[in-house]
Design a protein around this motif. Structure first.
Motif, PDB file in Angstrom:
ATOM      1  N   ASP A 205     -30.226  37.434  25.765  1.00 55.02           N
ATOM      2  CA  ASP A 205     -29.939  36.148  26.404  1.00 55.02           C
ATOM      3  C   ASP A 205     -30.799  35.050  25.774  1.00 55.02           C
ATOM      4  OD1 ASP A 205     -32.473  36.704  27.404  1.00 55.02           O
ATOM      5  OD2 ASP A 205     -31.701  37.434  29.311  1.00 55.02           O
ATOM      6  N   ALA A 206     -30.597  33.822  26.257  1.00 53.64           N
ATOM      7  CA  ALA A 206     -31.324  32.673  25.707  1.00 53.64           C
ATOM      8  C   ALA A 206     -32.824  32.795  25.924  1.00 53.64           C
ATOM      9  CB  ALA A 206     -30.810  31.387  26.355  1.00 53.64           C
ATOM     10  N   HIS A 207     -33.216  33.412  27.031  1.00 52.63           N
ATOM     11  CA  HIS A 207     -34.634  33.603  27.323  1.00 52.63           C
ATOM     12  C   HIS A 207     -35.307  34.440  26.232  1.00 52.63           C
ATOM     13  CE1 HIS A 207     -38.250  34.440  29.752  1.00 52.63           C
ATOM     14  NE2 HIS A 207     -38.113  35.683  29.325  1.00 52.63           N
ATOM     15  N   HIS A 208     -34.698  35.532  25.850  1.00 53.16           N
ATOM     16  CA  HIS A 208     -35.297  36.405  24.842  1.00 53.16           C
ATOM     17  C   HIS A 208     -35.223  35.785  23.447  1.00 53.16           C
ATOM     18  CE1 HIS A 208     -35.272  39.473  27.988  1.00 53.16           C
ATOM     19  NE2 HIS A 208     -36.057  40.196  27.206  1.00 53.16           N
ATOM     20  N   ARG A 209     -34.155  35.081  23.167  1.00 55.32           N
ATOM     21  CA  ARG A 209     -34.057  34.448  21.844  1.00 55.32           C
ATOM     22  C   ARG A 209     -35.126  33.381  21.667  1.00 55.32           C
ATOM     23  NH1 ARG A 209     -28.513  34.502  23.051  1.00 55.32           N
ATOM     24  NH2 ARG A 209     -28.545  32.232  23.390  1.00 55.32           N
ATOM     25  N   LEU A 210     -35.316  32.555  22.683  1.00 56.04           N
ATOM     26  CA  LEU A 210     -36.347  31.525  22.591  1.00 56.04           C
ATOM     27  C   LEU A 210     -37.745  32.146  22.617  1.00 56.04           C
ATOM     28  CD1 LEU A 210     -36.904  28.473  22.468  1.00 56.04           C
ATOM     29  CD2 LEU A 210     -36.981  28.484  24.983  1.00 56.04           C
ATOM     30  N   GLY A 211     -37.910  33.168  23.463  1.00 56.44           N
ATOM     31  CA  GLY A 211     -39.204  33.846  23.542  1.00 56.44           C
ATOM     32  C   GLY A 211     -39.592  34.515  22.242  1.00 56.44           C
ATOM     33  N   PHE A 212     -38.614  34.927  21.445  1.00 57.79           N
ATOM     34  CA  PHE A 212     -38.907  35.493  20.131  1.00 57.79           C
ATOM     35  C   PHE A 212     -39.140  34.403  19.095  1.00 57.79           C
ATOM     36  CE2 PHE A 212     -37.394  36.597  15.905  1.00 57.79           C
ATOM     37  CZ  PHE A 212     -38.162  37.715  15.614  1.00 57.79           C
ATOM     38  N   THR A 213     -38.321  33.386  19.095  1.00 59.48           N
ATOM     39  CA  THR A 213     -38.319  32.409  18.002  1.00 59.48           C
ATOM     40  C   THR A 213     -39.589  31.573  17.965  1.00 59.48           C
ATOM     41  OG1 THR A 213     -35.908  32.280  18.091  1.00 59.48           O
ATOM     42  CG2 THR A 213     -37.057  30.498  16.965  1.00 59.48           C
ATOM     43  N   ALA A 328     -41.954  37.584   7.013  1.00 62.22           N
ATOM     44  CA  ALA A 328     -41.687  36.261   7.577  1.00 62.22           C
ATOM     45  C   ALA A 328     -40.873  35.402   6.614  1.00 62.22           C
ATOM     46  CB  ALA A 328     -43.014  35.573   7.910  1.00 62.22           C
ATOM     47  N   VAL A 329     -41.249  35.406   5.333  1.00 61.73           N
ATOM     48  CA  VAL A 329     -40.514  34.620   4.344  1.00 61.73           C
ATOM     49  C   VAL A 329     -39.082  35.122   4.215  1.00 61.73           C
ATOM     50  CG1 VAL A 329     -40.386  34.020   1.894  1.00 61.73           C
ATOM     51  CG2 VAL A 329     -42.579  33.933   3.081  1.00 61.73           C
ATOM     52  N   ALA A 330     -38.908  36.445   4.200  1.00 59.13           N
ATOM     53  CA  ALA A 330     -37.572  37.018   4.084  1.00 59.13           C
ATOM     54  C   ALA A 330     -36.703  36.633   5.281  1.00 59.13           C
ATOM     55  CB  ALA A 330     -37.664  38.531   3.966  1.00 59.13           C
ATOM     56  N   PHE A 331     -37.294  36.622   6.478  1.00 66.00           N
ATOM     57  CA  PHE A 331     -36.533  36.270   7.679  1.00 66.00           C
ATOM     58  C   PHE A 331     -36.012  34.840   7.590  1.00 66.00           C
ATOM     59  CE2 PHE A 331     -36.411  34.214  11.835  1.00 66.00           C
ATOM     60  CZ  PHE A 331     -35.582  35.052  12.549  1.00 66.00           C
ATOM     61  N   TRP A 332     -36.896  33.901   7.250  1.00 59.10           N
ATOM     62  CA  TRP A 332     -36.477  32.497   7.227  1.00 59.10           C
ATOM     63  C   TRP A 332     -35.590  32.190   6.035  1.00 59.10           C
ATOM     64  CZ3 TRP A 332     -36.647  30.343  11.623  1.00 59.10           C
ATOM     65  CH2 TRP A 332     -37.645  30.681  12.544  1.00 59.10           C
ATOM     66  N   GLY A 338     -27.860  31.711   6.182  1.00 63.70           N
ATOM     67  CA  GLY A 338     -26.832  31.957   7.185  1.00 63.70           C
ATOM     68  C   GLY A 338     -26.826  33.346   7.771  1.00 63.70           C
ATOM     69  N   HIS A 339     -27.871  34.137   7.520  1.00 61.55           N
ATOM     70  CA  HIS A 339     -27.954  35.496   8.066  1.00 61.55           C
ATOM     71  C   HIS A 339     -29.040  35.536   9.143  1.00 61.55           C
ATOM     72  CE1 HIS A 339     -25.391  36.820   4.773  1.00 61.55           C
ATOM     73  NE2 HIS A 339     -26.216  36.226   3.926  1.00 61.55           N
ATOM     74  N   ASP A 340     -28.676  35.979  10.313  1.00 59.60           N
ATOM     75  CA  ASP A 340     -29.611  36.049  11.430  1.00 59.60           C
ATOM     76  C   ASP A 340     -30.101  37.478  11.596  1.00 59.60           C
ATOM     77  OD1 ASP A 340     -31.130  35.716  13.648  1.00 59.60           O
ATOM     78  OD2 ASP A 340     -29.498  35.125  14.989  1.00 59.60           O
ATOM     79  N   GLY A 343     -30.142  40.020  14.856  1.00 60.97           N
ATOM     80  CA  GLY A 343     -29.081  40.957  15.202  1.00 60.97           C
ATOM     81  C   GLY A 343     -29.205  42.280  14.483  1.00 60.97           C
ATOM     82  N   ASN A 344     -30.219  42.398  13.632  1.00 60.27           N
ATOM     83  CA  ASN A 344     -30.433  43.623  12.862  1.00 60.27           C
ATOM     84  C   ASN A 344     -31.465  44.492  13.573  1.00 60.27           C
ATOM     85  OD1 ASN A 344     -31.823  45.374  10.827  1.00 60.27           O
ATOM     86  ND2 ASN A 344     -30.277  44.494   9.473  1.00 60.27           N
ATOM     87  N   ARG A 345     -31.077  45.691  13.957  1.00 59.66           N
ATOM     88  CA  ARG A 345     -31.971  46.549  14.728  1.00 59.66           C
ATOM     89  C   ARG A 345     -33.188  46.976  13.914  1.00 59.66           C
ATOM     90  NH1 ARG A 345     -30.178  48.129  19.545  1.00 59.66           N
ATOM     91  NH2 ARG A 345     -31.616  49.899  19.592  1.00 59.66           N
ATOM     92  N   TRP A 346     -33.017  47.163  12.598  1.00 61.72           N
ATOM     93  CA  TRP A 346     -34.163  47.555  11.782  1.00 61.72           C
ATOM     94  C   TRP A 346     -35.194  46.436  11.732  1.00 61.72           C
ATOM     95  CZ3 TRP A 346     -35.481  52.225  10.738  1.00 61.72           C
ATOM     96  CH2 TRP A 346     -34.518  53.234  10.634  1.00 61.72           C
ATOM     97  N   PHE A 347     -34.738  45.191  11.629  1.00 60.22           N
ATOM     98  CA  PHE A 347     -35.695  44.082  11.639  1.00 60.22           C
ATOM     99  C   PHE A 347     -36.383  43.985  12.994  1.00 60.22           C
ATOM    100  CE2 PHE A 347     -36.778  39.740  12.770  1.00 60.22           C
ATOM    101  CZ  PHE A 347     -37.693  39.449  11.766  1.00 60.22           C
ATOM    102  N   LEU A 348     -35.635  44.153  14.081  1.00 60.19           N
ATOM    103  CA  LEU A 348     -36.241  44.084  15.404  1.00 60.19           C
ATOM    104  C   LEU A 348     -37.282  45.184  15.584  1.00 60.19           C
ATOM    105  CD1 LEU A 348     -33.125  43.268  17.622  1.00 60.19           C
ATOM    106  CD2 LEU A 348     -34.991  41.722  16.964  1.00 60.19           C
TER     107      LEU A 348
END
Length: 447
Positions: A205-213, A328-332, A338-340, A343-348
């Protein structure tokens, strides 16, 4: 002391970095009228209160330990170190006052005034940490006094004390910057990891997305800045603490140019299981293609630090920091394309692990700094064997302190888990002991 500092430093990082992160989400909630951001700020503030309360206990233990464990340091050098410790105590009280106002100010103060309570709270946390780091930096760069050695029956004396010069010594700014940025790395990755774990369980949800970002942004910026600050800090070692640099680089002899030695241990005077990259050691440690690193063979054996502990701690810190930087650099970069990755379980999964890795990196950094200074408590002035207490009863106090820290760790885990469960169940108004009653809805609307 090592146990106490290693435990307390994690809480100190939250005192430095967490108020800034809370400020960002709270301001977002006010400016954008975002209830998710406001809810996040409210929750983080309560977590901050729990960590602050526990940190108050561990910090009090540390203040007693300075006198009990280090009579040879605090006796002659108390006048030199008193100023930063006094400021640290004042900063603690200021932080506690404004944390209390912020906690109990929800729905009782105008929103923007309430938000401003975070600013003195954050400043106080930074100032308090600066004062503590200033003492450690002074141990590495002693100044602001004149040391008169013992002669005959006359004990050693410390004269011409200039506490301001001692506090603002030559190494304080870079060492503080290294610690300050490291705090944002640790807190950012730890908090982001909590929400990454929730996302792995399907809470997207939006709570977890903002809490992560939000914390991940802070951690990403810090992971980019940290190698630069660390490099600048390391460049001073060749002149100020050559034995520490030799242990970092596992340099048994002076080599010009020096290789970068990855891995390895010093066994019976020989380096084993190391991989050398020619010239890179000189480039990193000396900013030169030709300058060498002074070897351990030029330093008397009694003045050498425990080489393997120092070397391994330093390399673990650098390895983890480099890994987190690349992630961190790879993520951004991927997000820019355009890749988020959220949504990748390995990154999480990696994001969950990144928090503990950041903790390990910070602890290894302090081990490298403190063990690498040995056998000196105050560099080239006071040896550790002369600074430390030799009381036979210290093992009992250590056992008591160990039990206290284990109890606080278990207690913190239980309280935070309980809070998280109740929040997931929809109970936002967790009661606070001795706090004022919650404002009624009609009172909130009037405000």
């Amino acid at each position: 002391m090592a146990m106490s500092l290693g435990w307390h430093i994690i809480l100190a990082c939250f005192g430095v970095a967490f108020p800034t992160m809370i400020f960002v989400v709270h301001r977002r909630g006010i400016v954008r009228n975002d209830p998710v951001a406001l809810g996040l700020a409210r929750r983080w503030a309560k977590v901050s209160a729990v960590l602050f309360a526990i940190g108050a206990v561990s910090g009090t233990v540390l203040s007693f330990e300075m006198g009990l464990l280090w009579p040879g340091l605090m006796g002659p050098f108390g006048d030199v170190l008193g100023l930063p410790f006094a400021f640290e105590g004042l900063s603690f009280f200021v932080e506690a006052i404004f944390l209390g106002i912020y906690l109990y100010g929800w729905d009782r103060m105008p929103p923007r005034r309430h938000l401003m309570m975070l600013i003195p709270m954050a400043i106080a946390g930074v100032v308090g940490t600066f004062c503590v780091v200033a003492v450690n930096a002074w141990m590495n760069n002693p100044t602001g006094f004149t040391f008169v050695p013992a002669t005959g029956t006359t004990p050693a004396q410390v004269t011409d004390v200039n506490p301001w010069r001692a506090m603002f010594n030559d190494g304080v700014w870079l060492q503080f910057a290294h610690m300050w940025v490291g705090a944002f790395m640790l807190v950012g990755f730890v908090v982001a990891g909590v929400y990454a774990a929730g996302m792995l369980k399907g809470r997207r949800d939006a709570h977890h997305r903002l809490g992560f970002t939000v914390p991940f942004v802070f951690a990403s910026v810090a992971s980019v800045l940290q190698p630069v600050i660390g490099h600048l800090l390391g460049l001073r070692l060749a002149e100020t603490q050559p034995s520490k640099l030799a242990a970092f680089e596992l340099a048994t002899t002076t080599e010009s140019p020096a290789p970068l030695r990855l891995g390895g241990l010093l066994i019976d005077g020989e380096v084993r299981w190391a991989f050398d990259i020619p010239r890179l050691g000189s480039i990193i440690a000396r900013n030169s293609f030709t300058k060498g690193v002074q070897g351990l063979d030029t330093i008397p054996l009694e003045d050498q630090p425990p080489v393997n502990i120092t070397h391994v701690a330093f390399q673990v810190m650098v390895a983890i920091g480099s890994l987190l930087l690349v992630a961190a650099v790879a993520f951004w970069f991927a997000r820019w394309r355009g890749h988020d990755f959220t949504g990748n379980r390995w990154f999480l999964r990696f994001a969950v692990v990144a928090g503990p890795l950041a903790v390990v990196a910070l602890e290894c950094g302090w081990v490298a700094t403190e063990v690498g200074r040995q056998p000196w408590t105050v560099w080239q002035v006071l040896r550790t064997e002369d600074a430390a207490s030799m009381s036979s009863g210290l093992w009992w106090s250590y056992a008591v302190a160990f039990v206290v820290y284990v109890g606080m760790t278990v207690g913190a885990f239980i309280v935070l888990r309980s809070m998280a469960r109740r929040w997931r169940a929809g109970d936002e108004e967790l009661p606070a002991p001795y706090g004022p009653p919650a404002a009624r809805p009609d009172e909130r609307s009037r405000r």
